[in-house]
Design an enzyme around this catalytic site. Structure first.
Site, PDB file in Angstrom:
ATOM      1  N   ALA A 171       0.835  -1.211   0.000  1.00  0.00           N
ATOM      2  CA  ALA A 171       0.000   0.000   0.000  1.00  0.00           C
ATOM      3  C   ALA A 171       0.865   1.254   0.000  1.00  0.00           C
ATOM      4  O   ALA A 171       0.630   2.197  -0.759  1.00  0.00           O
ATOM      5  CB  ALA A 171      -0.942  -0.002   1.201  1.00  0.00           C
ATOM      6  N   ASP A 172       1.883   1.280   0.857  1.00  0.00           N
ATOM      7  CA  ASP A 172       2.807   2.417   0.901  1.00  0.00           C
ATOM      8  C   ASP A 172       3.468   2.644  -0.455  1.00  0.00           C
ATOM      9  O   ASP A 172       3.498   3.763  -0.987  1.00  0.00           O
ATOM     10  CB  ASP A 172       3.909   2.158   1.927  1.00  0.00           C
TER      11      ASP A 172
END
Length: 398
Positions: A171-172
């Site tokens: 996600a990051d």
């Protein structure tokens, strides 16, 4: 612009003010820096940021990989003198990247309207956990939280054994990639309009976008994807197969590949068996397909199978630990481990940029700087005299 001379690169005419921390924002700025942008990492003077070591010490693998190719200056964004320096930075910049909680940028005066009043060409890139507004806007963002909220953990892992996180910060990193993409689109649009704009994304939006066909299964067909372990969710036989001395990844998608596999394994009858002859039939009989194949794969070694399957054009590959990844001849050929000289650690290797531009190639220019390593040089570029720099230091603004 930089005290580290580099060849001409695609973004060498762009200056980026990096106000980010942790991973998503720094990853966005790393892409820009590796492609020639003068990325100035703005950090709090020593002692002002209680979370300064969140990614480890300055010489750690993570800090070096995230902040290579950048310059660093220290700046107290809350002090009046620091704000004055920031204004000068904004006047000289093309892009500002921040990943504060959505309300913090307004308190610090780095919201888009404030920045645009200083420099109408400025592009502000904001990365948040869950979006700039809405019921979750003020929640702190964290990769694993977004993995769970965005649906990844519910489809990852062995069926019946509970949800499983991905083994990297998907996600990051995808939010950082999407933010960099947005910055580049805004730079291109600015060539026509002459104006900057605010682009923003979030860990949650990026994670949902990365779910791709799994998300579309629900949106289009109303199907809630279950866990499928190491098998492909919608086609078989794909996934991990045990061999005589380990495992391999198998990727049989089409019926032609299935027929080739059956021939190589000495069982051409499976290719025409109605239970297995088509993708739909094999998927419907997934447990039986695996029951037939597993004993056959266990009759030979991984290396032998990889050679045999390559010869008959059946997709397959090894399953590596990281040491074996970087020892693989194709990975070595691609030069995915890029050497960099570090003043204390000597020569280290970092993960190379994966995109190749033939005329203006990107690449790592130097190791991550020490905090504030280029503060004086950058202040000089902004027009501050030696006496003014001394005064800023005395005021603890830098």
């Amino acid at each position: 612009m930089s005290d580290h001379p580099t060849p001409q690169r695609a973004l060498s005419h762009i200056r980026v003010i990096d106000l980010t921390r942790v991973r998503a924002g720094p990853a966005c700025c790393r892409i820009l820096a590796d492609n020639g942008a003068d990325v100035i990492k703005v950090e709090a003077p020593e002692g002002l940021d209680p979370n300064a070591g969140i990614n480890g010490n300055r010489d750690s693998h993570d800090m070096q990989n995230l902040h290579r190719s950048k310059r660093s200056m220290t700046l107290n964004l809350k002090a009046p003198e620091g704000k004055a320096v920031l204004r000068k930075l904004i006047e000289s910049a093309d892009v500002v990247v921040e990943n504060f909680r959505p309300d913090v940028k307004y308190r610090l005066g780095v919201d888009y309207d404030t920045l645009a009043a200083i420099n109408p060409r400025i592009i502000l890139a904001s990365i948040s956990g869950f979006g700039q507004d809405g019921p979750y806007a003020k929640r702190p963002g964290f990769d694993q939280i977004a993995q769970g909220l965005g649906g990844l953990m519910a489809v990852t892992g062995i069926p019946g054994q509970g949800p499983m996180r991905a083994g990297t910060a998907i996600a990051d990193l995808s939010a950082g990639n999407f933010a960099a993409m947005g910055v580049l689109m805004a730079i291109i649009e600015r060539e026509q309009s002459g104006k900057g704009q605010w682009i923003h994304t979030s860990l949650l939006e990026a994670q949902i976008a990365m779910m791709d066909f799994q998300a579309a299964r629900y949106l289009v067909d109303g199907e809630v994807p279950p866990q499928a372990g190491n098998d492909h969710p919608v086609t078989t036989p794909t996934g991990v197969m045990p061999t005589a001395d380990g495992y391999l990844n198998l990727g049989v998608a089409g019926d032609g590949q299935w027929r080739s596999l059956c021939e190589e394994m000495g069982h051409p009858e499976h290719a025409t068996d109605p239970r297995f002859a088509t993708v739909e039939a094999r998927t419907a009989n997934r447990p039986l397909v695996r029951e037939i194949l597993e004993p056959l794969f266990m009759q030979d070694t991984t290396e032998s199978w990889l050679e045999r399957l390559e010869a008959c054009s059946v997709p397959a590959g090894p399953i590596y630990t990281m040491d074996k990844v970087f020892a693989d001849p194709q990975v070595e050929h691609l030069k995915m481990a890029e050497p960099v000289s570090h003043p204390r650690r000597g020569e280290i290797r970092l993960v190379a940029t994966p995109v190749h531009l033939t005329r203006t190639p990107g690449g790592i220019t130097h190791a991550a700087p020490d905090a504030g390593e280029q503060t004086d040089a950058i202040l000089g570029e902004l027009g501050f005299s030696a006496d003014e720099v001394t005064a800023l230091r005395a005021a603890k603004a830098v």
